[in-house]
Enzyme design. Structure first.
Site, mmCIF file in Angstrom:
data_model
loop_
_atom_site.group_PDB
_atom_site.id
_atom_site.type_symbol
_atom_site.label_atom_id
_atom_site.label_comp_id
_atom_site.label_asym_id
_atom_site.label_seq_id
_atom_site.Cartn_x
_atom_site.Cartn_y
_atom_site.Cartn_z
ATOM 1 N N CYS A 143 30.830 36.835 45.151
ATOM 2 C CA CYS A 143 31.293 35.702 43.961
ATOM 3 C C CYS A 143 32.677 35.197 43.875
ATOM 4 C CB CYS A 143 30.420 36.398 42.826
ATOM 5 S SG CYS A 143 31.686 37.714 42.340
ATOM 6 N N HIS A 164 32.508 40.009 38.001
ATOM 7 C CA HIS A 164 31.613 38.892 38.532
ATOM 8 C C HIS A 164 32.446 37.615 38.139
ATOM 9 C CE1 HIS A 164 28.248 36.391 40.142
ATOM 10 N NE2 HIS A 164 28.362 35.921 38.838
#
Length: 1305
Positions: free
Chosen positions: A49, A304
């Site tokens: 990510c 994330h």
């Protein structure tokens, strides 16, 4: 189909495993198209990510993208030749070009970065490791600079991102200025204590740092230490400025990392003039506008990344976020309610068009279908389905539907005929999988249409027609891996603080112009070969989607033709068992029922007359018909036809001349009809299918019964569930006086079904009352497999049947089976093995004895003795029957001969062993016992005692049996782990009150039980080699004994040993002083000079380690929590001692300066009642050694780890509400000082080293590392006495981030 992809507790930030997506008839589902934003995301490879967020930022940096596209293949080479020897192909920029073209032009929801990461040299699952995006930004730019050497793009990174900072140091004496330039590609801005980006920049480039006091500056001109001022300014500004926010810090007190989550603001437009060296020029030269924010959600050990990005060229389609649309809708509806009646009806109708159709909010299937169908893409992300349902209804799935329908994932899985998994396993859609058109139901697939003409090569995906008015302002999108959604500019303010907050900021000079040709033109500056590649990929995707749609909408049908069936037992049965009459057919479910009927007509050329298509289902009784498809205009999907549906083709009235009843109310029920069989010959009707209580498989019916005697026969018959019980009797051909019975419910005597295989006993049946004859089978709750007993009045003339009120008792041959009895003459005494040890085959005898459930065990034994011809051999000898365990190796408790086979729990057709020995009566217990330790299997002894016998009487009987005498014995019971458990303390209690049952094992243990309320304690003597040498008298000669063969090392106390003194028995109400007095009477302390109990220190032992000193001479042992069986150790003192409850006994030793060793340890009593802080301990030690507290450095030793923890003052973070600072205490975390802890002391006036470790500590640490390495390799276990490290939450090891680049010079 769904697996575990719909778990509601899925951790946010981690997408579920996409798997391989849907597969329709061997065809894998193609990637989905772009969403309504018309932008493409990037797939997450497991932990990429951070890479996806940075790549999207670079893609939406037009100057970077166009500079990269300007590099031709003549400079970079061809990817097709990268594997050729001596080929210098610049793979990384080529893969970036291909990825950017894919993101701009290919009609796909998300692109893959697999080829790009392969070009990075990531071959060992680096994609699954989490890394820092700021670190990646620097490494990727460095890799690009090395890859573009000697090309026209060699200065790409330098031109766009390179800037300089000038550092000035001004001497306050002579005014000399020392300058040093510093290059940067990104600026790191401090977060802690700043509050905003402007404050951080002000601290970096405006405020001056003074060199004064102890921190003077050496001026080259003055040639001496002077005061000076240091400052920094931005000298050269790049077109793009990257701000890296220092969100992660290190807590030196706790020795751990943490994330700064406080509020930290940053502007959308910033003027850098105050921070620059040259401030001349227009404001536009210093003004930057924010265009990307990379956001981190999580903590310092994982999380994330996603990015908020401004679409500068507006290549995407921006729409107001869903929240704005809903708020606007609610506001509009409210306005309509307030409109006066005189307002024009047209305006009201326009607003009403916005209102959603009325839904049944209590039907979850209807709600989920509406949520999915109202999405433009006709699908919803898995992790957003619950939120969308909450937004639509105002109530979550867990609160409203979970109790009755379970988790949302299981609900979707149970309705797989409606929902399906799409988009490589990331979205859920309706089964139709077709875009809805005006006038069609959102849940219904659209009819197949002609494919639209393919676009010309190089054209991007076409936007929707009539897009409406363009929204004003900048277009911002949230690019979260594969998902791209529109956001408001105001949403950026939400990222100022919290666990999800801004981490990198990208600013762009407002002076950078954009050509008009680039506006809404994703093709701008894209090389032709990449445009052609994207066009071919789009064409391939379009073909794959069309093929998949046709395949996924094809259903497999099974056609059952009426000429191949007959009506039997209330259901349709095939005419022949070899031919089922099933014709497979593949059909498009988007077509209508009329189309299907026409296709069937064409298949069956010889069909005459009307044709009806009826949905059928295979039941245990046969094939049953339900609803007939009558509307030829309805699609198969709307009609509920799915894959593997059964359709019956007939004339709609009869099958083989018999009328057929259709519908759920006429479903057939397959019953087992049971009738008496009195041993007569079969009447030839062929109805006998199976005898109740058939023998083992492979034997003929009746083989299990003597002479094939009387019993029950049964057959299976099907009846419509709407038929009454009287109609069933008529169908069976039974007279009206016949009785119909149902198996009695379990728990009320047991049913026939419960009798089979569970031993003897008669089966019970309940007679249906006359009123039930008018009730249907469905009303009587009869289902497939239920038994129905049919009895005629003359059946009660047989002894097999007896009627008592409404209950019929049937005694069938299933109650007259056999028991196999085997004689073993040498296995009478113990519970030994059932194997052949000591028993030859010639000594074994066995016989099959007829038995029933009501026969007594004594009768079974007598029959066995007669069958085995053992009357003479066993005359006058006691014998018993004992069953075997499940393994067939060990004998169980003898069976009471007074009980019946059923009451004794003996299963028929099993084996019993005839052994020598007495069987217990119903009032007796059969017990196993052993002497001293837990017995081995087969080595225990047996005894029979009365249940009312006391523990003392039982012990006496056991001692007499083995020939022991005396009172110094007690009994312990063997626990479920086959280990000797707790003693039976109450010797006067009956065995029955202690829950001792037949088969339990008791262990005779030496030693008397302490009286009630007394404690039995083990006492040791602690010998300290450094300070305690005790003289002992051995015989008549006096000598000093410094060791003994019985001494053991005291764990955790170096050099100390323990010597056993014996045991004491003392009431738990006695005081600590009483215990010391009794310890002083032990023989091992008779020769030790102990004037009073105050000269003894009493330690609590745990695993041979002194852990706690017992304080309070007048406190009882109960209050001190001393339990029976505890281990204590005493230590002789040279003076009296009476420690307080808050006084801690520490062992302290001073370090020898510069030698890495210590002087002998001394004891220190530290009073921590008022102050337990490090300062209090330091002051106590300073007073003891006559030194200043500031000159002492303290550390606590961990002897098991061979390490030292420095004791320093630390600051504890307190909340805003609690202004009072928490008091530091060494008795709590992290030091937890307690009795016996070793404290090391260093005098900083003469010893500058802060390392407390000695040579022995270093050797011990090395030994522990070697042992840990051996354990990791599966080698030898750790040495005794070393404790395992406290378990903590395992984290994935951190791996350095790197990108491999070839040599191109």
């Amino acid at each position: 189909m769904f697996g575990c992809l719909f778990e509601e507790e899925e951790e946010e930030g981690f997408s579920p495993n996409p798997g391989l997506g849907r597969v329709a008839k061997g065809i894998e589902e193609p990637p989905p198209t772009r969403g309504k934003s018309n932008l493409s995301g990037i797939k997450n490879q497991g932990g990429t990510c951070y890479l996806n967020s940075l790549l999207q930022t670079l893609l939406f940096t037009p100057e970077f993208r166009e500079e990269l596209f300007s590099l031709g293949q003549e400079e970079l080479g061809l990817l097709e030749g990268k594997d050729k020897p001596e080929a210098k192909v610049r793979v990384i920029p080529l893969e970036l070009q291909r990825l950017f073209a894919h993101l701009l032009l290919v009609d796909q929801q998300s692109a893959s970065t697999t080829q790009l990461t392969d070009s990075f040299g990531w071959k060992n699952n680096e994609e699954t490791n989490q890394h820092d995006v700021q670190e990646l930004n620097r490494i990727l730019f460095s890799a690009l600079e090395h890859s573009l050497v000697d090309t026209s793009g060699s200065s790409l990174i330098h031109r766009l991102y390179h800037g300089t900072i000038v550092n000035n140091i001004v001497c306050s004496e002579c005014g000399n200025v020392s300058q040093r330039q510093e290059d940067f590609l990104d600026l790191t801005a401090c977060v802690c204590g700043m509050g905003s980006l402007e404050n951080a920049l002000w601290a970096m480039f405006v405020e001056e740092e003074m060199f004064e006091g102890n921190n003077l500056y050496r001026c080259a001109k003055c040639d001496g230490l002077v005061t000076a001022a240091k400052s920094a300014k931005l000298q050269e500004l790049p077109p793009f400025i990257t701000m890296s926010l220092l969100r992660f810090s290190f807590d030196f007190a706790k020795c751990e990392r943490y994330k700064e989550t406080g509020r930290y603001t940053f502007p959308l437009t910033i003027n850098l003039r105050p921070f620059c060296e040259q401030i001349d020029g227009e404001d536009a030269e210093f003004t930057y506008k924010l265009f990307s924010v990379i956001i981190h959600k999580g903590g310092c050990y994982g999380g994330h990344y996603h990015a908020f990005i401004r679409d500068i060229d507006q290549v995407g389609k921006w729409e107001p976020p869903e929240e704005d649309s809903k708020n606007k809708f609610r506001k509009t509806v409210k306005t309509v309610e307030e409109v006066p009646e005189v307002q024009e009806v047209q305006e009201v109708q326009e607003v009403q068009e916005l209102q959603e159709p009325k839904l049944d909010v209590e039907d979850p299937l209807c709600l989920l279908t509406a949520v999915i169908s109202q999405e433009p893409s006709k699908s919803v992300l898995l992790d957003q389905l619950g939120q969308k349902l909450l937004d639509k209804t105002g109530s979550s799935w867990g609160k409203k539907f979970r109790k009755h329908h379970g988790p949302i994932g299981k609900f979707l899985q149970s309705h797989s005929d409606v929902f399906m998994l799409v988009s490589s396993g990331t979205r859920v859609a309706l089964k139709s999988n077709q875009p809805s058109t005006a006038g069609s139901s959102p849940a219904e697939p659209t009819p197949p249409t002609k494919p639209s003409p393919a676009p010309q090569p190089g054209t991007p995906p076409e936007p929707e027609q009539n897009p409406g008015p363009e929204p004003e302002g900048d277009h911002w999108f949230d690019l979260n891996d594969s998902t791209v959604t529109s956001i408001r500019e105001s949403d950026i303010e939400r990222q100022f603080q919290g666990k999800e907050s801004a981490y990198m900021l990208f600013y762009r000079k407002v002076q950078l112009p954009r050509p008009s040709e680039a506006f809404r033109n994703p093709l701008y500056k894209v090389p032709p070969h990449l445009v052609q590649m994207a066009a071919e990929e789009n064409l391939n995707l379009r073909r794959r989607r069309e093929t998949f749609e046709n395949s996924s909408n094809s259903v497999e049908l099974r056609l059952h033709l009426a000429p191949s069936y007959r009506l039997e037992n209330g259901a349709l049965q095939p005419m022949s068992i070899h031919q089922e009459g099933v014709t497979p057919l593949s059909f498009d479910r988007r077509k209508t029922v009329g189309d299907l009927r026409l296709s069937v007509y064409q298949m069956l050329e010889l069909w005459e007359g009307d044709m009806a298509l009826t949905v059928a289902k295979s039941l245990p009784a046969g094939l049953h018909l339900y609803n007939t498809l009558t509307d030829d205009c309805v699609s198969l999907y709307s009609a509920g036809i799915v894959t593997n549906s059964d359709l019956f083709v007939w004339n709609g009235r009869e099958v083989a001349g018999a009328p057929v009843l259709t519908g759920a109310e006429w479903e057939p029920v397959l019953l087992t009809v049971v009738r008496p069989y009195l041993g007569d010959d079969d009447d030839g009707g062929g109805r006998v299918e199976e005898k109740e209580g058939d023998a083992a498989p492979g034997e003929a019916p009746g083989a299990g019964m003597e002479n094939g005697g009387p019993g029950l026969i049964k057959e299976t018959r099907g009846f419509a569930c709407g038929a009454t019980l009287g109609e069933v009797r008529e169908a069976l051909g039974e007279p009206q006086e016949s009785m119909l019975c149902q198996v009695q419910a379990a728990g009320k005597g047991g049913g026939a079904g419960g009798v089979e295989g569970q031993g003897g006993g008669a089966s019970g049946w309940k007679v249906f009352p006359p009123a039930d004859l008018q009730r249907t089978l469905k009303e009587l709750s009869l289902k497939d497999g239920d038994k129905l007993l049919v009895l005629e009045p003359q059946s009660f003339d047989s002894s097999l049947f007896s009627l008592s009120g409404e209950l019929v008792t049937v005694t069938t041959p299933s109650d007259c089976r056999w028991l196999l009895v085997e004689f073993r003459p040498h296995r009478g005494g113990g519970g030994g093995e059932g194997g052949g040890d000591g028993v030859g085959e010639e000594e074994r005898k066995s016989a099959k004895v007829p038995a029933s459930g009501i026969m007594s065990i004594g009768e079974v034994k007598q029959r066995a003795i007669e069958e085995l011809h053992l009357k003479d051999q066993l005359s006058g000898v006691e014998c018993c029957l004992r069953p075997m365990d499940r393994t067939g190796k060990h004998l169980l408790t003898p069976v009471c001969e007074e009980l019946s086979v059923r009451d004794a729990g003996v299963r028929l057709m099993t084996t019993l062993i005839l052994c020598l020995g007495k069987a217990p009566t119903t009032t007796q217990l059969f017990l196993h016992y052993s002497l001293g330790t837990a017995p081995s299997a087969g080595m225990e002894m047996d005894i029979i005692v009365e249940q009312t016998s006391t523990v003392k009487e039982c012990l006496k009987a056991m001692l007499e049996a083995i020939g022991l005498e005396g009172d110094s014995w007690h009994l312990r019971i063997l626990d479920w782990c086959d280990e000797v458990g707790e003693p039976l303390m109450n010797e006067d209690a009956p065995l029955s009150e202690l829950n001792i049952s037949c088969g339990d094992t008791l262990v005779i243990t030496q030693g008397q039980l302490p009286p009630k309320g007394y404690l039995n304690l083990s006492v040791w003597l602690l010998l300290d080699a450094e300070s305690d040498v005790v003289s002992y008298t051995d015989g008549d000669s006096n000598h000093t004994n410094k060791g003994s063969s019985e001494d053991v090392n005291a764990s955790g106390v170096p050099g100390a040993t323990l010597r056993a003194l014996g045991k004491v028995e003392i009431p738990d109400e006695a005081t600590l002083e009483d215990l010391k007095i009794q310890v002083m009477t032990l023989p091992g302390l008779q020769s030790v000079c102990v004037p009073t109990p105050a000269f003894l220190r009493l330690w609590q032992l745990e695993e041979r380690r002194p852990v706690r000193i017992h304080r309070g001479q007048q406190l009882t042992l109960r209050k001190l929590k001393v339990t029976c069986g505890a281990e204590l150790c005493v230590q002789r003192l040279l003076s009296e001692e009476d420690l307080g409850l808050k006084e801690v006994l520490l062992r302290v030793k001073m370090a020898v300066p510069g030698e890495g060793r210590y002087y002998p340890a001394e004891e220190l009593v530290w009073n921590a009642s008022r102050d337990s802080s490090p300062g209090s301990l330091r002051s106590t030690l300073a007073a003891r050694y006559g030194l200043s507290p500031d000159a002492l450095l303290l550390a606590k030793q961990h002897p098991d780890k061979h390490t030292w923890d420095a004791i320093t003052s630390w600051s504890q973070q307190t909340s805003k509400r609690k202004k009072k600072k928490k008091t530091e205490s060494l008795l709590g975390a992290p030091f937890h000082l307690k009795d016996g802890d070793m404290i090391g002391i260093k005098n900083l006036l003469v010893d500058s080293s802060r390392d407390f470790c000695t040579l022995e500590d270093l050797q011990g640490q090395q030994r522990l590392r070697e042992e840990e390495e051996q354990r990791r390799k599966g080698g030898a276990s750790c040495a005794a006495g070393v404790e395992n490290k406290a378990s903590c939450k395992g984290r994935k090891p951190e791996v350095a981030l790197s990108i491999n680049v070839g040599t191109f010079r």
